[in-house]
Each structure stands twice: as C-alpha cells, then as structure tokens.
Design a protein around this motif. Structure first.
Motif, mmCIF file in Angstrom:
data_model
loop_
_atom_site.group_PDB
_atom_site.id
_atom_site.type_symbol
_atom_site.label_atom_id
_atom_site.label_comp_id
_atom_site.label_asym_id
_atom_site.label_seq_id
_atom_site.Cartn_x
_atom_site.Cartn_y
_atom_site.Cartn_z
ATOM 1 N N ASP A 116 0.872 -1.170 0.066
ATOM 2 C CA ASP A 116 0.088 -0.176 -0.349
ATOM 3 C C ASP A 116 1.312 1.827 0.216
ATOM 4 N N GLY A 117 1.438 1.900 -1.488
ATOM 5 C CA GLY A 117 2.285 2.640 -0.964
ATOM 6 C C GLY A 117 3.001 2.756 -2.763
ATOM 7 N N HIS A 118 4.415 3.551 -2.897
ATOM 8 C CA HIS A 118 4.488 4.202 -3.769
ATOM 9 C C HIS A 118 6.184 4.264 -3.520
ATOM 10 N N PHE A 119 7.282 4.274 -4.990
ATOM 11 C CA PHE A 119 7.940 4.713 -4.858
ATOM 12 C C PHE A 119 7.821 6.081 -4.821
ATOM 13 N N ASP A 120 8.612 7.655 -4.196
ATOM 14 C CA ASP A 120 8.453 8.384 -4.409
ATOM 15 C C ASP A 120 9.442 8.633 -5.768
ATOM 16 N N ARG A 121 9.302 8.941 -6.754
ATOM 17 C CA ARG A 121 10.789 9.899 -7.358
ATOM 18 C C ARG A 121 10.801 10.729 -7.596
ATOM 19 N N HIS A 122 10.009 12.413 -7.272
ATOM 20 C CA HIS A 122 10.072 13.438 -6.782
ATOM 21 C C HIS A 122 10.621 13.756 -5.603
ATOM 22 N N SER A 123 11.507 12.686 -5.307
ATOM 23 C CA SER A 123 12.083 13.026 -3.766
ATOM 24 C C SER A 123 13.895 12.396 -4.026
ATOM 25 N N PHE A 124 14.021 13.744 -4.010
ATOM 26 C CA PHE A 124 15.395 13.056 -4.222
ATOM 27 C C PHE A 124 16.522 13.880 -2.841
ATOM 28 N N ALA A 125 15.737 13.734 -1.781
ATOM 29 C CA ALA A 125 15.883 14.038 0.031
ATOM 30 C C ALA A 125 16.981 12.957 -0.006
ATOM 31 N N GLU A 126 17.237 11.866 0.027
ATOM 32 C CA GLU A 126 18.574 11.187 0.366
ATOM 33 C C GLU A 126 19.359 11.150 -0.947
#
Length: 482
Positions: free
Chosen positions: A373-383
C-alpha cells in the motif's frame, strides 16, 4: 617463416569503392597513397569488406542453426526468430507481462512523466526513424527488382524492451509498391523487427567494502519536530544497538525570527534534550548539531556547511526526518557510493495515507506485503549517498560557473550539482530498504518553482492509488446523494 604478405598497387585515379579484385581484398599493404582523402577512402572500403564478411558469417551460422534445429527434440518448432537470438521472455504470471508502447511518427503514447501523450523527440525520434528506414531497406532487398517499396505513412507502431533479447518493434506501414513496368499500388504491410542486445561487457569497478563509516546528515526545520523522536529511536535501535559504524550530525535550521528568540524560547530544545538522553545511554556516542539561520533551507547551502566540517574521505548519507535508518540500507549505501566513480540517490518507498487506503479497516500487519500500500516516490531527492571529496570537486566547478549567486543555489539540489558538474555515474534506483510512513510534507514556497512543484506532486501522488481515490470519491458522492 613461411608467411605470405600481399601488396596491391593502385592504378592512377583509382576509386577504392569500386575495387573488387581478390588481390585487393587480400592485400596487407596498398600503394601508392598520395593524399589523406585516399587514405580515408581506403579505410572505408576495407571496413566495408570486413563488415560484409561478418554479415556473411552470420548468415552461414544461421543456416547451420536451421539445419541443426530439425535434429533437436523440439524440431522445427524450436527455431526462434531471428535465428540465433534468444527466444522472447515468457511471463509466468500476469504481473510479469511486458507491455507494448504505442507510437506514431510524431507522438509517443507512453511518456516518462506519466502523461498519456507526448511529442516524439530526441533519441526516441531517431530510433523510430531508423527502424522505419531499416524496414524499407529489408523489404526492398527481398523483393527487388520485381517490386520497389516507398513509405507513405506509419499507421501504427509498437515497441517493448525484452531484457532477454533487446528492443522489439511491430510496425504497420502504408507502402507504395512499384513494379518493373511502372505500375504502382498502395498496400498496408505489418513488419516485425528486433534490435538485439549487443555483447554484454563487464565494466571494471573500484573495490568497496562494507566496513566504511557512514556519516548521517539530518537537516531539521520547525515543521519536522513531530517526526524527530521516531527517527532517533530507529537510529538508536538499528545503528547504535548493533554497533554499526555510523555517526549522526543534526542540522538545526532556525528561521531568522526563531533565531532572535533562541535565548528565551529555543524551538529545538526538545531535540537537544533527546540527543542528550541518547548520549547518556550510549556513553561512547556523540551526536553533534550545527545551528543554521536561514529562510531558504537550500540543500546545497546546508551541505556546504557540513562538507567543510568533515574530512574529504567522509561517506555522507543525506537523510530526511522520515527516513527509518536500518543496517540493510546502510550497507547498500556503502556498496553503491564509490569514491571518484559513483554517487547513489535511492528512491524510497512511501506508504499511502491510511485514512484513504483502509478507511477505518484494520491495517495489514503481514511483513511479507509491506510494500503493498504505497509507491516509490520518484519526485523525492532528499536521500543521497556520496563521498565528501566528490561533492567538493563538483561544488568547486559549480562555484566557478555561477560566481556565488545565491538565487541559483536555492534552485538546486545535491542531485543537480552531481548531474551537471561532475563526471561521475549517478545511480538512481528504487530502494525497498527505505520505507517511510505517510505524512504530509511541508513544501517551502521560498525554494525554486521546480522544487516546490516537485514537493507538491510528491504529496499528491503519495495520498493513495487511483483505485483507493476512486473508492473515496464514490463513497463521498454516495454520502452526499443521501
């Protein structure tokens, strides 16, 4: 030593492209070569000869494969197309089916950004043009001189990447066929093409080890205070209790207004108290913090501060407050970040909003489907995982380019610095070891429009899947109608 070397004497004003004699093709040396142009023409001609020999060898091997296939248990049915290329991938379930992407000569209907239609450009446009040209060339070579084909229009185009063999294409072409007598006819023809994978090459990689110390860097703003306790608990459990070779540095980002009142009310007093408790519990551990006063917490500006306070051989893991640190990922960080070679930007898994996904039902507790129940967040470059020396090198090139204009730094992330100002490999991959609970991110409007828009998109796509959102809308409409 019994070796025979043949030479060939070129006639005056000769044209190498038209030389067909066996003595010419078997020659080791050709003379006289009077100018540079002739040398290049000779090189082109001999390259063509070598290429023709390679094609002939491929045809001979294909013929041998056809002859031998009839003797195998599968018989003629076991012969794959093209001959000598791996058979297509056979999916074992519906989840393994490789989908076809539809395209025309102008548009692609499977776009990287998720939109239903986008303009065909760049490498994709060149790819489509090349396969249409190749299809016409193959048709003409097969049917000439009886028929000569010319393209009128690409009616439909489909392509898919099969990891076992390469890129597959199916084209519906509207063609004009002209006979030897000059009669023409319009017909539609379906052709299939394969662009096979070339020889796989093992790229030598520098040696890395899992014993490297990882320096975690955690930027904190006032909006992140509710999530700090969970981050520190996970860090203590997965890094300090296991004696993993990992250290933590906190970046306390004060708004100028809060910085003026720090002597009366310190907004980060609770965080400092938690750090003090951890240092009491683990006597050998020190968790330093760096106070930063800024209205615009630019990722590059923050890393500039941290970079100057650590040795050049430090391996940084730039984390976010929602990151749940674990040993599995820290080891992957050590293996994928290679000094002077590669930086690692993992794509974390973001859980959906439980209020929308479960709607009051019991949440799934099974550990086998934690990525459901989720997705890989490709918009985030925080890590990000990278070495300090690599960052300093890229940052020096950036400084020479922008001449310390702060507004440029506010529009960039560390990913952009490495992308535009380093010659390193950027490894961007989904990371199942980084699972983040759902939370509504605080997007800073003072950052650049692109970064703010990316943050908003991350929040919107992280709400729920389309089916969950559709059910929520349906239930809302049902409630409103009654």
């Amino acid at each position: 030593q019994g070796q025979h070397y043949r030479t060939y004497e070129l006639a005056k004003n000769t044209e190498p492209e038209k030389e067909e004699e066996e003595e010419f093709q078997a020659a080791l040396a050709v003379h006289p070569v009077s100018d540079v142009t002739l040398m290049y023409r000779l090189h082109k001609r001999f390259s063509r000869i070598q290429l023709d020999r390679a094609y002939q060898e491929i045809q001979d091997l294909q013929m041998q494969i056809r002859n031998l296939t009839s003797l195998t248990p599968a018989g003629e049915a076991g012969l794959t197309w093209p001959v000598g290329i791996n058979a297509p991938f056979l999916p074992k379930s519906r989840f393994e089916v490789i989908s076809w992407d539809y395209f025309t000569e102008q548009h692609l209907f499977s776009c990287p950004d998720g939109s239903p239609k986008c303009e065909l450009s760049g490498a994709s446009k060149a790819d489509v043009g090349e396969i249409i040209e190749s299809a016409l060339e193959q048709l003409n070579s097969r049917y000439q001189p009886l028929l000569r084909f010319s393209k009128r229009q690409l009616l439909n185009g489909y392509r898919r990447f099969d990891p076992t063999r390469g890129m597959e294409y199916t084209l519906d072409l509207l063609l004009e066929a002209v006979t030897q007598k000059g009669h023409s006819h319009i017909l539609a023809k379906r052709v299939s093409l394969v662009r096979p994978l070339s020889k796989v090459e093992i790229i030598p990689m520098p040696y890395v080890t899992e014993a490297t110390r990882v320096q975690l860097v955690l930027p904190l703003t006032v909006q992140d205070l509710d999530f700090v306790a969970n981050f520190l608990d996970m860090f203590a459990m997965n890094a300090l209790d296991t004696h993993d070779n990992a250290l933590l540095t906190l970046l306390l980002i004060y708004h100028p207004y809060d910085a003026q009142r720090v002597s009366q009310v310190d907004v980060f007093a609770g965080v400092k108290a938690m750090v003090g408790e951890l240092e009491k519990r683990y006597a050998e551990v020190k968790i330093p913090w760096i106070s930063v006063k800024t209205e615009v917490p630019s990722q590059v500006k923050l890393m500039d501060i941290v970079s100057k306070k650590h040795p050049v051989d430090t391996l940084f893991f730039l984390a976010s407050v929602w990151t749940e640190v674990n040993m599995e990922f820290l080891n992957r960080c050590r293996m994928n970040a290679i000094s002077n070679w590669q930086v690692f930007f993992p794509v974390h898994f973001q859980e959906f909003n439980p209020a929308l996904v479960y709607r009051g039902e019991q949440t799934a507790s099974s550990s086998t489907d934690f990525l459901r129940d989720g997705h890989f967040d490709r918009h985030s470059f925080a890590e990000a995982c990278f070495y300090n020396s690599d960052y300093m090198t890229a940052r020096t090139k950036l400084a020479a380019d922008i001449l310390d204009r702060d507004e440029v730094l506010e529009s960039m992330e560390v990913f952009d610095v490495f992308l535009h100002y380093s010659g390193l490999h950027l490894f961007r991959a989904v990371e199942p070891g980084l699972v983040q609970k759902y939370s509504l991110r605080s997007c800073n409007p003072r950052l650049s429009e692109e970064l703010y828009h990316r943050c908003v998109l991350s929040n919107l796509e992280g709400l729920a899947s389309r089916s969950h959102l559709a059910m929520a809308l349906f239930e809302q409409e049902q409630a409103n109608s009654t």
